[in-house]
Design a protein around this motif. Sequence first.
Motif, PDB file in Angstrom:
ATOM      1  N   GLN A 115       0.840  -1.201   0.000  1.00 48.41           N
ATOM      2  CA  GLN A 115       0.000   0.000   0.000  1.00 48.41           C
ATOM      3  C   GLN A 115       0.874   1.249   0.000  1.00 48.41           C
ATOM      4  O   GLN A 115       0.624   2.200  -0.746  1.00 48.41           O
ATOM      5  N   GLN A 116       1.903   1.238   0.832  1.00 50.38           N
ATOM      6  CA  GLN A 116       2.794   2.388   0.891  1.00 50.38           C
ATOM      7  C   GLN A 116       3.484   2.588  -0.452  1.00 50.38           C
ATOM      8  O   GLN A 116       3.626   3.713  -0.932  1.00 50.38           O
ATOM      9  N   VAL A 119       1.050   4.271  -2.803  1.00 49.96           N
ATOM     10  CA  VAL A 119       0.935   5.694  -2.481  1.00 49.96           C
ATOM     11  C   VAL A 119       2.153   6.453  -3.018  1.00 49.96           C
ATOM     12  O   VAL A 119       2.025   7.531  -3.594  1.00 49.96           O
ATOM     13  N   LEU A 122       1.571   7.014  -6.723  1.00 46.97           N
ATOM     14  CA  LEU A 122       0.476   7.893  -7.152  1.00 46.97           C
ATOM     15  C   LEU A 122       0.574   9.307  -6.590  1.00 46.97           C
ATOM     16  O   LEU A 122       0.190  10.275  -7.246  1.00 46.97           O
ATOM     17  N   TYR A 123       1.063   9.418  -5.366  1.00 46.79           N
ATOM     18  CA  TYR A 123       0.979  10.716  -4.690  1.00 46.79           C
ATOM     19  C   TYR A 123       1.817  11.823  -5.337  1.00 46.79           C
ATOM     20  O   TYR A 123       1.328  12.959  -5.460  1.00 46.79           O
ATOM     21  N   SER A 126      -0.049  13.773  -7.790  1.00 47.83           N
ATOM     22  CA  SER A 126      -1.021  14.685  -7.195  1.00 47.83           C
ATOM     23  C   SER A 126      -0.364  15.976  -6.753  1.00 47.83           C
ATOM     24  O   SER A 126      -0.908  17.068  -6.933  1.00 47.83           O
ATOM     25  N   PRO A 148      -7.044  19.971  -3.241  1.00 54.52           N
ATOM     26  CA  PRO A 148      -7.032  18.505  -3.094  1.00 54.52           C
ATOM     27  C   PRO A 148      -8.286  17.847  -3.667  1.00 54.52           C
ATOM     28  O   PRO A 148      -8.212  16.782  -4.277  1.00 54.52           O
ATOM     29  N   ILE A 151      -8.253  17.689  -7.451  1.00 53.98           N
ATOM     30  CA  ILE A 151      -7.465  16.526  -7.888  1.00 53.98           C
ATOM     31  C   ILE A 151      -8.292  15.248  -7.769  1.00 53.98           C
ATOM     32  O   ILE A 151      -8.295  14.410  -8.677  1.00 53.98           O
ATOM     33  N   ALA A 152      -9.007  15.116  -6.657  1.00 56.52           N
ATOM     34  CA  ALA A 152      -9.867  13.940  -6.475  1.00 56.52           C
ATOM     35  C   ALA A 152     -10.887  13.851  -7.611  1.00 56.52           C
ATOM     36  O   ALA A 152     -11.188  12.756  -8.104  1.00 56.52           O
ATOM     37  N   VAL A 155      -8.875  12.858 -10.985  1.00 55.83           N
ATOM     38  CA  VAL A 155      -8.459  11.453 -10.929  1.00 55.83           C
ATOM     39  C   VAL A 155      -9.674  10.535 -10.817  1.00 55.83           C
ATOM     40  O   VAL A 155      -9.755   9.506 -11.492  1.00 55.83           O
TER      41      VAL A 155
END
Lengths: 206, 206
Positions: A115-116, A119, A122-123, A126, A148, A151-152, A155
């Motif tokens: 998961q990390q 992130v 992808l992060y 952003s 933010p 961006i949501a 995406v």
Amino acid sequence: MTDKKLHIINNALELFAEKGFEGTSIRDLAAKAGVNVAMVNYYFGSKEKLFESLVEERATYTRGVLDEIVNNNSYNDIEKIDRIIDSYINKWFTNRKFHRVLHREIMLNQRETLQQAIVDILYPNSLIIKGVIEAGMRKGVFRKVDAPLVIATLVGSINQILLSKRMCNKLLGKDQDYVPYEDAAFAKRLSEHLKQLMHAHLLTKS
Amino acid sequence: MTDKKLHIINNALELFAEKGFEGTSIRDLAAKAGVNVAMVNYYFGSKEKLFESLVEERATYTRGVLDEIVNNNSYNDIEKIDRIIDSYINKWFTNRKFHRVLHREIMLNQRETLQQAIVDILYPNSLIIKGVIEAGMRKGVFRKVDAPLVIATLVGSINQILLSKRMCNKLLGKDQDYVPYEDAAFAKRLSEHLKQLMHAHLLTKS
DNA sequence: GATAATTAATTAAACGTTTGTTTAATATTA
DNA sequence: TAATATTAAACAAACGTTTAATTAATTATC
């Protein structure tokens, strides 16, 4: 990375995208790649490490592209947003299977380290978009918006289209044989929708 | 539906939302619900049928609400959009585990009948929103927009927030203890973002 | 209303598969 | 000759499911 490992990874990607991590067995993977079941563990150590190798191998697929757009001074702020939209659509449509794997995995509360890693992939993108939006706001070219959440929206809109062909086709009124992600005309349609949306939302004057 | 069946379903929902269908074993389910492993098959027949029962049991949770909004003549077109946004956020935030289960499942190319069931749950809502957008366009109150993609944006924006707490918090700059879906202030923030977005995109004059 | 007969609910144990992984032998390449 | 690659077979563990026995609840009979 040897050819054989890449061959296994590429075949694994299809199965993981289609059936998920738990839904895919090593025997599935081996059969699809045309190798012995023992080869997966021989090359990667375990099914989970194969998955991590897959993510790592494909992780670099976006790096640099957004930076180029942002640092290109011949674009003004809204043009940068436009280029980012096209870049996202193009990249995610062509790499949609990997993208689906990433998003399936990040929805779960399992495999913490993975998961990390996702992130981390992808992060940064952003952050780059956030920078563009905030620059536009500072100059007064952009309205005061919730960066933010913008961006949501950006995406999320593409994801909504990308993650379920069935739902997407239902929404568009197409039959289930249609593959929107391979139709350049649809990519254009989505691009124009998002640009129109962002222009209306961001620009202080139309 | 008996209390016992509901009790099993409600516990199953949490596990499915957290670990996915394949990632959750019947022994997990039974342990969480505090019943014998055989009870799942006794009551539901199979793990897959339990899943279908879960979807069916929760399926009605949106029905009617959107209709009420759309048929309420004291709202004009953009106010209907506003009410729909609030309704979606409220409903999906409170039922987010079920919502996550639905979206995890519709991303896969397995369990064909279940996919159809999920489409049957989600699609009617899209149709209702589409109706509102098209009515607004006919009257000239709304700009000429791509209605299906507007819906994708609306739904996709909320999904993007809802489906990964980790990614959401990263985007918002919050730490991982924060649960945005339980924070009324954040629900308001998201609501206002989407309304501002839709007003700018849809309305012919601000 | 107590007792017997019947149905439903619950259990621990076992079922046969499938799972991810390992082994030990063989083939290939350097 | 030595390292690497590949194989078929076996491994223990976990899986979804079933069984057969037992307890609980319901119904019928008197």
